[in-house]
Design an enzyme around this catalytic site. Structure first.
Site, PDB file in Angstrom:
ATOM      1  N   ASN A   1       6.616  -7.018 -15.944  1.00 20.89           N
ATOM      2  CA  ASN A   1       6.665  -7.387 -17.361  1.00 20.89           C
ATOM      3  C   ASN A   1       5.253  -7.578 -17.893  1.00 20.89           C
ATOM      4  O   ASN A   1       4.630  -8.618 -17.687  1.00 20.89           O
ATOM      5  CB  ASN A   1       7.478  -8.678 -17.530  1.00 20.89           C
TER       6      ASN A   1
ATOM      7  N   ILE B   1       8.023 -21.510 -12.444  1.00 14.59           N
ATOM      8  CA  ILE B   1       6.901 -22.456 -12.547  1.00 14.59           C
ATOM      9  C   ILE B   1       6.056 -22.162 -13.783  1.00 14.59           C
ATOM     10  O   ILE B   1       4.934 -22.626 -13.884  1.00 14.59           O
ATOM     11  CB  ILE B   1       6.058 -22.458 -11.257  1.00 14.59           C
TER      12      ILE B   1
ATOM     13  N   PHE C   1       0.833 -25.244  -9.206  1.00  7.97           N
ATOM     14  CA  PHE C   1      -0.250 -24.411  -8.696  1.00  7.97           C
ATOM     15  C   PHE C   1      -0.449 -24.608  -7.206  1.00  7.97           C
ATOM     16  O   PHE C   1      -1.506 -24.312  -6.678  1.00  7.97           O
ATOM     17  CB  PHE C   1      -1.526 -24.725  -9.483  1.00  7.97           C
TER      18      PHE C   1
ATOM     19  N   GLY D   1       0.100 -13.568  -9.589  1.00  5.55           N
ATOM     20  CA  GLY D   1       0.055 -14.998  -9.906  1.00  5.55           C
ATOM     21  C   GLY D   1      -1.322 -15.609  -9.816  1.00  5.55           C
ATOM     22  O   GLY D   1      -1.706 -16.424 -10.649  1.00  5.55           O
ATOM     23  N   GLU D   2      -2.081 -15.232  -8.810  1.00  2.00           N
ATOM     24  CA  GLU D   2      -3.309 -15.972  -8.531  1.00  2.00           C
ATOM     25  C   GLU D   2      -4.601 -15.199  -8.760  1.00  2.00           C
ATOM     26  O   GLU D   2      -5.663 -15.790  -8.896  1.00  2.00           O
ATOM     27  CB  GLU D   2      -3.253 -16.509  -7.094  1.00  2.00           C
TER      28      GLU D   2
ATOM     29  N   THR E   1       5.739 -18.867 -14.966  1.00  5.10           N
ATOM     30  CA  THR E   1       5.241 -17.500 -14.884  1.00  5.10           C
ATOM     31  C   THR E   1       6.182 -16.466 -15.496  1.00  5.10           C
ATOM     32  O   THR E   1       5.770 -15.333 -15.744  1.00  5.10           O
ATOM     33  CB  THR E   1       5.025 -17.124 -13.411  1.00  5.10           C
TER      34      THR E   1
ATOM     35  N   ALA F   1       7.412 -12.577  -7.759  1.00  5.31           N
ATOM     36  CA  ALA F   1       7.944 -11.405  -8.472  1.00  5.31           C
ATOM     37  C   ALA F   1       8.368 -10.332  -7.479  1.00  5.31           C
ATOM     38  O   ALA F   1       9.459  -9.752  -7.599  1.00  5.31           O
ATOM     39  CB  ALA F   1       6.903 -10.856  -9.449  1.00  5.31           C
TER      40      ALA F   1
ATOM     41  N   ILE G   1       3.697  -3.334 -12.638  1.00  4.44           N
ATOM     42  CA  ILE G   1       3.763  -4.535 -13.471  1.00  4.44           C
ATOM     43  C   ILE G   1       5.186  -4.639 -14.013  1.00  4.44           C
ATOM     44  O   ILE G   1       5.632  -3.805 -14.801  1.00  4.44           O
ATOM     45  CB  ILE G   1       2.731  -4.471 -14.610  1.00  4.44           C
TER      46      ILE G   1
ATOM     47  N   GLY H   1       1.971  -8.456  -7.021  1.00  7.14           N
ATOM     48  CA  GLY H   1       1.850  -9.888  -7.315  1.00  7.14           C
ATOM     49  C   GLY H   1       0.592 -10.156  -8.117  1.00  7.14           C
ATOM     50  O   GLY H   1      -0.472  -9.604  -7.850  1.00  7.14           O
TER      51      GLY H   1
HETATM   52 MO1  MOS Z   1       0.001 -21.239  -5.149  1.00  6.60          MO
HETATM   53  S1  MOS Z   1      -1.695 -22.123  -4.539  1.00  6.60           S
HETATM   54  O1  MOS Z   1       0.298 -20.140  -3.975  1.00  6.60           O
HETATM   55  O2  MOS Z   1       1.085 -22.296  -5.750  1.00  6.60           O
END
Ligand code: MOS
Length: 758
Positions: A648, A466, A242, A721-722, A468, A510, A646, A719
């Site tokens: 996936n 990681i 993370f 992820g966050e 994802t 991605a 998107i 994106g």
């Molecule tokens: Mo993240 S905080 O961009 O691994």
């Protein structure tokens, strides 16, 4: 042009749920995580860490430790080799030292390393070392004596400013003026921080869970004065990362230890040591002032932040760079200060700026809605904008209100009661909402792709899995671009010998890897097509290359012409291979060279000249608070996100949901407690560091709002992820207010904070 049209086809080929191509390897245990790698004749390392937060080391008493059977070597500042430069912190600037000197900058600092035949022997010996310190009084956090306060130097540039926010605030008929705090939080991925180093002559191989293999390769080479090509980092799978699994000093010390003892050395950092030898999310203190007209239009936005950092690093997240862009407002003033204390250097942790700073903004927006007596979603609508208020650039796309509307319909937002009104038996019921956002970043990335006449493809790039679904993103892209099945695509990631890919951070993975894979597919298709249209035994002989598409294991041409993929590949050769580089439009041409040099090379969603690019979302939550015990439950969450294409939906759903749950954790559970006299972390374990379990999270519904962004990048990928974590802490706090009338401005929210009134 050819690339534009193939991007369009690929864009529409995405969006079908795909199970992970590495799923079987993961669930059967055949996936190799760094500390699973079997290395012959390995010795085990255990860290010695400081018990004080500030001072100098006068000496070590090592006799008892040396006497432990199997101890091979003990490294301390007294006997390690000199490094060839200062180490860089997470911001690329100097940071606190570890084992280079006798200085102790924070509690739990790496000050020594025992190497032994067994892990247990190394641990026993480390526990027998006595350290003589000359102790100094430490400063631990905000308000401690001895902290040093300085203007933050933000990586994103100076804090946004516009108009005259102070006078607009003074003149505003409706005001909110409030202070908020967010706590220290630590990385607790299930996979511990681990490093194994093996030398072969002057060639070094590092097995380490990594979010940036090329960065680690170059950083380690620099500090140990090696040629970068002699350093290899292997990280096939990462068990959660993370922001803290980037270049790290422990790698350098393990490499040095392995060189010293002339055999491979493995270090697995313990859970508690992971709290202090790595980076973390620092606590913040924020002051938000909002001015508005009686109909709810913002006239002034002032956001000031303070963030804790170490003595030696100016690292900061400066989340005002994002909050200032959220809503239309003519007058903006922001600033951030860093507060240096005797603490380890903080660093990236999922949505590093947005998680703490959107708590401030989105709580203040709820306070404003309450003051105005208007619905909090309507307040967002009143101030919604398609233009970035800080620089007047258009958003590449912005579907914030669509997210609110779809989430509100699903949630039943219209049943929200007035403050303190809704009750179900003994439980007070509250609804709350908040905005989620995350800038859409993309980065240069290279890839090597080959196809063979059996109709199979193999792609290699130093990207990072990681957790994802990175392997699957690349596999889907290649399969859809070449018109073959996903199981006919082999994806190699996780090795710095492969073409470089940017850090798996900033939610760029991605977008970056999909574009690199798509570029490689375009390049290889061009070769196949060139041969196919020239060969008179081909079904597409003589066709205009721009009319050909790859689908169903064939090249399709006008008039239903179809040339089998295998035959087309065979015509070119036994194996066709391309090496391709993707550089995002508008980036400097040396971006790829920078990446080869191990430097982060982001094309940030907030740093562009044409558009500002963000993904947006809305969290809606219901909380129930027991009228007597004040126990806080969150029975349901509905979160909607619009993040462009998107790739996936299956893994995207998991990523969004995981983020929303981490957001609940940020609201109600997570906090590293600090003993402020000693500057020590008190709950460095998974028993005392609270996080949500299944019973804390009964229902999380995720809505993916359709969004076609034609400006963010060719494939429209923003994106994801966050963004999921962002704003959830505020949504919960706002729901708590709706249920109780008590405004909690300090996270995490605890039952005792709700005992003040009935
Ligand atoms: Mo993240 S905080 O961009 O691994």
């Amino acid at each position: 042009m050819a690339q534009q049209s193939s991007a369009g086809e690929l864009k529409s080929a995405y969006g079908k749920p795909a199970t992970r191509v590495d799923g079987r390897a993961k669930v059967t245990g055949s996936a190799q995580y760094a500390s699973d790698e079997r290395v012959a004749n390995v010795a085990y390392a255990y860290l010695l860490t400081s018990t004080i937060a500030r001072g100098t080391i006068r000496g070590f008493r090592l006799d008892e430790a040396r006497a432990v059977p199997g101890v091979i070597e003990i490294l301390t500042h007294q006997n390690v080799d000199k490094l060839s430069g200062p180490q860089d912190g997470p911001d690329g600037k100097p940071t606190t030292t570890t084992m280079e000197t006798d200085r102790v900058w924070h509690a739990g600092q790496m000050i020594g390393m025992v190497i032994a035949e067994t892990y247990e022997g190394a641990r026993e010996a480390a526990n027998k070392i006595e350290v003589d310190y000359s102790v100094e009084e430490p400063s631990s956090t905000f308000g401690s004596v001895g902290v040093e306060i300085a203007e933050a130097e933000a990586q994103a540039g100076p804090p946004p400013k516009k108009g005259n926010a102070a006078s607009a605030f003074a003149a505003a008929p409706i005001k909110v003026d409030a202070r908020y705090t967010t706590p220290t939080q630590h990385h607790n991925a299930i996979e511990l921080f681990a490093t194994t180093c093996e030398w072969e002559g002057d060639k070094l191989t590092i097995y380490e869970p990594s979010q940036f293999m090329w960065g680690t390769k170059v950083a380690v080479a620099k500090l140990l004065a090696l040629q970068a090509e002699n350093v290899r980092v292997v990280s096939e799978y990462v068990g959660g990362a993370f922001g803290a699994k980037g270049p790290n000093m422990r790698t350098v010390w393990v490499a040095m230890a392995a060189r010293r003892v002339k055999r491979p050395v493995k270090l697995v950092v313990t859970r508690d040591q992971g709290f202090t030898v790595n980076t973390y999310r620092a606590e913040t203190s924020q002051h938000v002032q909002l001015g508005a007209t009686p109909d709810g239009k913002l006239t002034s936005f002032i956001h000031e932040g303070e963030e804790i950092t170490s003595r030696g690093s100016g690292y900061n997240v400066s989340g005002v760079d994002g909050t200032a862009r959220m809503y239309a407002c003519p007058n903006i003033a922001t600033s951030v200060k860093v507060v240096h204390a005797d603490r380890n250097t903080p660093g990236y942790m999922r949505a590093p700026p947005e998680t703490p700073y959107m708590f401030g903004l989105e709580s203040a927006m709820d306070e404003l809605a309450h003051a105005l007596k208007i619905d909090p979603i309507e307040l967002r609508r009143t101030n919604d904008t398609q233009t970035d208020p800080t620089n007047d650039l258009p958003f590449s796309s912005r579907s914030l209100m669509k997210c609110y509307d779809e989430a509100a319909a699903r949630f039943g937002w219209s049943n929200r009661g007035a403050t303190g009104e809704k009750r179900d038996g003994d439980w007070l019921v509250g609804y709350g909402c908040a905005t989620a956002c995350y800038p859409s970043n993309i980065a240069p990335s290279a890839a090597r792709l080959s196809v063979t006449p059996d109709g199979k493809a193999m792609i290699s790039l130093a990207a990072h899995e990681i957790g994802t679904g990175a392997y699957t993103v690349v596999a889907i892209t290649v399969a859809r671009a070449l018109g073959i099945d996903t199981q006919d695509v082999t994806v190699h990631l996780g090795d710095s010998e492969l073409p470089p890919v940017m850090i798996a951070g900033g939610s760029n993975n991605a977008a970056s890897t999909a574009h690199a894979a798509a570029k490689a597919c375009d390049d290889i298709k061009a070769k196949i097509v060139e041969a196919a249209v020239k060969a008179n035994d081909s079904a597409v002989f003589g066709a205009d290359p721009s009319t050909l598409t790859f689908a169903n294991k064939a090249i399709k041409g006008p008039g239903n012409k179809s040339e089998p993929f295998k035959a087309a590949v065979e015509r070119v050769g036994g194996r066709i291979e391309v090496y391709s580089e993707f550089i995002p439009d508008g980036m400097p041409h040396d971006a790829m060279a920078k990446l080869y040099a191990g430097k982060p090379a982001f094309w940030a969603g907030t740093g562009r000249k044409d558009v500002t690019a963000f993904a947006f979302g809305a969290h809606l939550v219901e909380v129930r608070i027991h009228s007597r015990t004040r126990e806080i439950r969150v029975p349901r969450v509905v979160s909607a996100f619009a993040s462009g294409t998107i790739v996936n939906p299956l893994t995207a759903h998991s990523q969004y949901m995981g983020g929303a749950i981490w957001g609940l954790s940020s609201a109600l559970h997570e906090s590293t407690e600090i003993d402020t006299r000693m500057a020590l972390y008190m709950n460095k374990n998974l028993a005392d560091y609270k996080m949500p379990v299944n019973a804390d999270v009964p229902s999380v519904e995720i809505i993916m709002v359709a969004e076609d962004d034609t400006r963010v990048n060719a494939l429209g990928i923003k994106g994801i992820g966050e963004i999921g974590i962002v704003g959830m802490n505020a949504a919960v706090a706002n729901a708590v207010f709706n249920a109780t009338g008590i405004r909690v401005r300090s996270l995490p929210i605890r039952p005792e904070m709700l005992l003040v009134t009935t």
